[in-house]
Write an enzyme that holds these catalytic residues in place. Structure first.
Site, PDB file in Angstrom:
ATOM      1  CG  HIS A  19      -8.314 -11.718   0.089  1.00  0.00           C
ATOM      2  ND1 HIS A  19      -9.023 -10.545   0.008  1.00  0.00           N
ATOM      3  CD2 HIS A  19      -7.141 -11.394   0.700  1.00  0.00           C
ATOM      4  CE1 HIS A  19      -8.323  -9.563   0.553  1.00  0.00           C
ATOM      5  NE2 HIS A  19      -7.173 -10.048   0.976  1.00  0.00           N
ATOM      6  CG  ASN A  66      -2.005  -7.307   2.212  1.00  0.00           C
ATOM      7  OD1 ASN A  66      -3.125  -7.317   1.705  1.00  0.00           O
ATOM      8  ND2 ASN A  66      -1.792  -7.716   3.440  1.00  0.00           N
ATOM      9  CG  ASP A  91     -11.675  -9.606  -1.829  1.00  0.00           C
ATOM     10  OD1 ASP A  91     -11.781  -9.386  -0.608  1.00  0.00           O
ATOM     11  OD2 ASP A  91     -10.580  -9.622  -2.419  1.00  0.00           O
ATOM     12  CG  ASN A 112      -4.909  -4.356   4.042  1.00  0.00           C
ATOM     13  OD1 ASN A 112      -5.179  -3.219   4.409  1.00  0.00           O
ATOM     14  ND2 ASN A 112      -4.856  -5.374   4.878  1.00  0.00           N
TER      15      ASN A 112
END
Length: 173
Positions: A19, A66, A91, A112
């Site tokens: 991530h 997020n 990513d 997200n």
């Protein structure tokens, strides 16, 4: 001027996770362009420099993935930037591992962090460079996968993808 935002999560425990491809790409650009990303502003770590005579702001949001849109919104306001002046690196599980794709605009898709950038800024007109990380193994929850450290034997291939992503960012100038 361009604002280049790498999406990721701050903290040593996330440094080499799937991530954090966006953060790693900003680190790569920081090294290439000799721009230190260490100033705290607008809910992010930033570094300001230039490339080909154009001002560039490198950014790593400190909001966690997020909520990345908040940092982007604050930076756009501070630097009087439009969505097309912001390049977002992140990513993407929908791309095969090691693949790099560039899009001029679009929705946040399944990511997200990118969905929050689009939502917070009420625009899909952000150029983006997506770094493929592939899908999680069967029976592994998505959150566990993206927050999992990249295996050491796979790091060279992803490092190559990060380098190519940086090449693509610089082509957008």
């Amino acid at each position: 001027m361009k604002i280049v935002v790498g999406l990721g999560n701050f903290g040593d425990e996330y440094a080499y996770t799937f991530h954090n491809m966006g953060f790693l790409a900003v680190d790569c650009l920081s090294d290439r362009l000799h721009i230190k990303v260490k100033t705290r502003e607008c809910s992010a770590l930033t570094g300001v420099g230039s490339y080909q005579g154009e001002k560039i702001v490198l950014c790593k949001p400190l909001t966690y993935m997020n909520l990345s849109g908040r940092a982007v919104k604050e930076l756009m306001a501070k630097y009087h930037a439009q969505p097309q002046d912001v390049i977002v690196l992140f990513d993407d599980i929908d791309l095969p591992r090691g693949t790099v794709r560039v899009r001029a605009s679009g929705s946040g898709g399944t990511h997200n962090g990118m969905r929050n950038v689009v939502s917070e800024n009420a625009s899909e007109n952000f150029p983006r460079v997506r770094i493929g990380i592939g899908r999680p193994p069967e029976h592994m929850p998505l959150a566990d996968y993206v927050l999992h450290d990249v295996p050491k034997d796979e790091r060279p291939a992803l490092a190559d993808a990060i380098e190519r992503a940086c090449d693509e960012v610089l082509k957008l100038f």
